[in-house]
Enzyme design. Structure first.
Site, mmCIF file in Angstrom:
data_model
loop_
_atom_site.group_PDB
_atom_site.id
_atom_site.type_symbol
_atom_site.label_atom_id
_atom_site.label_comp_id
_atom_site.label_asym_id
_atom_site.label_seq_id
_atom_site.Cartn_x
_atom_site.Cartn_y
_atom_site.Cartn_z
ATOM 1 N N SER A 440 1.077 -1.345 0.040
ATOM 2 C CA SER A 440 0.251 -0.273 -0.100
ATOM 3 C C SER A 440 0.894 1.279 -0.354
ATOM 4 C CB SER A 440 -0.558 0.319 1.319
ATOM 5 O OG SER A 440 -2.058 -1.342 1.386
ATOM 6 N N GLU A 441 2.279 1.020 0.601
ATOM 7 C CA GLU A 441 2.930 2.539 1.026
ATOM 8 C C GLU A 441 3.289 2.594 -0.028
ATOM 9 O OE1 GLU A 441 3.430 4.904 2.777
ATOM 10 O OE2 GLU A 441 2.554 3.896 4.872
#
Length: 588
Positions: A440-441
């Protein structure tokens, strides 16, 4: 070679750079080198060579730094007849200009070409951009009235509560009314209730326009709801119809959800635009509301449809029904002939070589520039190629660009598996959670940097990385440590473990804290009692953090299935969110 030339641009002979640009001028690294070369020539005072590059490649591109250097070249050469008009255009901006423009602006001052008209124009532009300190500096060259007005703008920006408390009806003008509205807007971010009280005191004393009244009340109502204050729903529902857009109705629905007013929630959802109402989020909550109101068949039918989706709300719907998740993975069909053809394309060859020597950012530029001209089928094969190379960010990006989401091995890969497992275990967290955070990052880009300054696979701020490194006794060398995959994974999992411990093992809260910071999450906890974690997530004030938490929860479920072949329910992570005291007790 281009990277080396850029790094040594101050000492490399111009002829060597020119030869490289002549041979490779069309490629992205050469374009970056040309820009640096042009700046270096100008700073050396070789304005003739600079001007040749500028006129061929940069004239009319709106690059202020180069435009000012070109004007400086004209001034140095005595070709100053065309300078004033172009220079004034560069001066007339609402922000501070780049330092390369200073000599050009000195030319304008020396020639007395900047008068009250120009200063007033730039002053207005600075106010429009909310650059009030620049406006105050400009005002000194206009008159005292402009200085006073600029000073009030600065006060409204920096101390809005004091500015509003000292409001002066003798200053009732269009500008002063706009300053008051701006101060209320600023105060609202910090304290919506105080902003509302201040607005009530001044609203009838000044001739605010209807647009100003509507904008101000809408802003206060939204932040009252975002901050979970008691009057949120009443203020939102009381706004005139002209203000009832999707953002207002979304926060009405979230407030109804927080209060568990199911009938009211259904009415709020019905008031949304069709596109908003048909989103997974509101279909899910409409179904939950129907279940609470006794319309079990309709609610279950909606959940049945949603449970077919491989998403946060799809998983929640499946949990509600006790159904399996939609985790079937279908491998993309590979074509050896197409793969060979793609792998031999010059842009792809360059991208691959750049990755191998650690120039990942430049490699991504080459890759994307080449894929821009690919057909859909070629993009899919390129995704397979990137995945085979272990270049997962480009594989994920390529399949997403053509709407192919069913190859979970490509979309949810397991790079650095040994490191994730070892360091997550040491941090007393599950590697599937760490994988969800990393994907997600950064989409597993080891070198990526966010606009906020976070770096690497697990997107750590340098100060956070340094703090964690000190705690776990990891040698820390700044950027070099953060862009090293193993070090970044160790630091990121350690910090995630720290957040988990701080919030009593509550992964939802720890995930939110990883994104927004633990102190913000502390402020978002209920004042007393507890709250359904699903509802707490929906009422996270920051749009980015709200989406992030949902994305990580869904990704964690998929990674768990990828690593174990077993389902792990998202609902297992959704413990009730309790008041700070209860959370701290759980941490002990």
């Amino acid at each position: 070679r281009a990277a080396w030339l850029r790094a040594n641009i101050k000492t490399v002979p111009s002829a060597e750079v020119d030869a490289f640009l002549e041979q490779f001028g069309a490629l992205p690294p050469a374009r970056q080198l040309r820009y640096r070369h042009a700046l270096t020539l100008a700073r050396r005072g070789d304005f003739e060579a600079f001007q040749q590059i500028y006129e061929q490649y940069y004239q009319g591109q709106g690059i202020a730094r180069l435009d000012c250097l070109s004007l400086q070249a004209d001034i140095e050469a005595g070709r100053d007849t065309r300078v004033p008009g172009r220079a004034i255009d560069l001066w007339l901006v609402g922000t501070s200009q780049v330092e390369e423009c200073d000599p050009v602006f000195e030319f304008l001052v020396d020639r007395q070409l900047l008068g009250p008209v120009e200063y007033r124009k730039r002053y207005a532009l600075a106010v429009e951009k909310r650059e009030f300190r620049l406006a105050r500096w400009l005002a000194r060259s206009i008159d005292e009235a402009h200085v006073d007005a600029a000073t009030r703008w600065v006060q409204a920006q920096t101390k809005p509560d004091g500015f509003l408390a000292r409001h002066d009806t003798s200053l009732n003008s269009d500008t002063y009314r706009e300053q008051l509205v701006y101060a209320v807007d600023r105060l609202t971010y910090r304290d919506p209730e105080a902003a509302l009280q201040a607005w009530k005191k001044i609203e009838k004393r000044y001739g605010f326009s209807e647009e100003q009244k509507l904008r101000t009340l809408r802003h206060i109502a939204l932040w009252t709801a975002r901050d979970n204050l008691p009057d949120g729903y009443r203020l939102l529902a009381g706004l005139p119809q002209a203000a009832q857009d999707d953002e207002v109705v979304r926060w009405r629905a979230r407030s109804s959800l927080r209060d568990q007013q199911w009938q009211r929630l259904r009415a709020d959802i019905a008031a949304m635009s069709t596109a908003e109402r048909d989103s997974e989020e509101w279909r899910y909550w409409d179904a939950i509301a129907m279940l609470h109101l006794g319309s079990a068949t309709d609610g279950r039918n909606t959940l049945e449809e949603l449970s077919k989706e491989r998403s946060y709300y799809g998983f929640l719907a499946a949990d509600e029904l006790g159904k399996d998740y939609a985790l079937e993975s279908m491998a993309l069909p590979a074509s050896d002939a197409v793969l060979t053809a793609i792998a031999s394309k010059p842009g792809i060859v360059r991208a691959r070589e750049l990755v191998l020597v650690g120039l990942d950012g430049t490699a991504r530029s080459e890759w994307e520039a080449t894929l821009r001209y690919f057909r859909e089928e070629e993009k899919l094969q390129a995704a397979i190629l990137a995945d085979r190379w272990g270049w997962h960010s480009r594989a994920i990006s390529a399949v997403s660009s053509v709407g192919e989401y069913d190859d979970l091995a490509v979309r949810y890969p397991l790079p650095w598996k040994a490191q994730f497992e070892a360091h997550a275990t040491a941090a007393r967290i599950e590697p599937t959670w760490a994988y969800g955070i990393a994907r997600s990052e950064s989409l597993f880009m080891r070198d990526v940097r966010s606009s906020a300054g976070a770096v690497g696979l697990m997107q750590l701020m340098p100060k956070t990385g340094q703090m964690v490194a000190r705690k776990i006794k990891l040698p820390y060398s700044g950027l070099a440590t953060l862009t090293d995959p193993e070090s970044n994974i160790r630091l990121g999992t350690s910090y995630l473990g720290e957040m988990a411990e701080r919030f009593g093992g509550h992964r939802v809260l720890a995930t939110a804290a990883y994104n927004a910071g633990p102190h913000r999450v502390d402020a978002w906890l209920p004042d007393k009692g507890g709250e359904d974690a699903r509802i707490w997530i929906e009422n996270i004030p920051f749009n980015e953090t709200r989406k992030y938490v949902k994305r990580v929860l869904a990704a964690q479920a998929i990674f768990h299935w990828r690593m174990t072949g077993e389902q792990r329910r998202v609902s297992e992570e959704l413990r009730r969110v309790t008041a700070p005291e209860a959370t701290q007790l759980a941490a002990r």
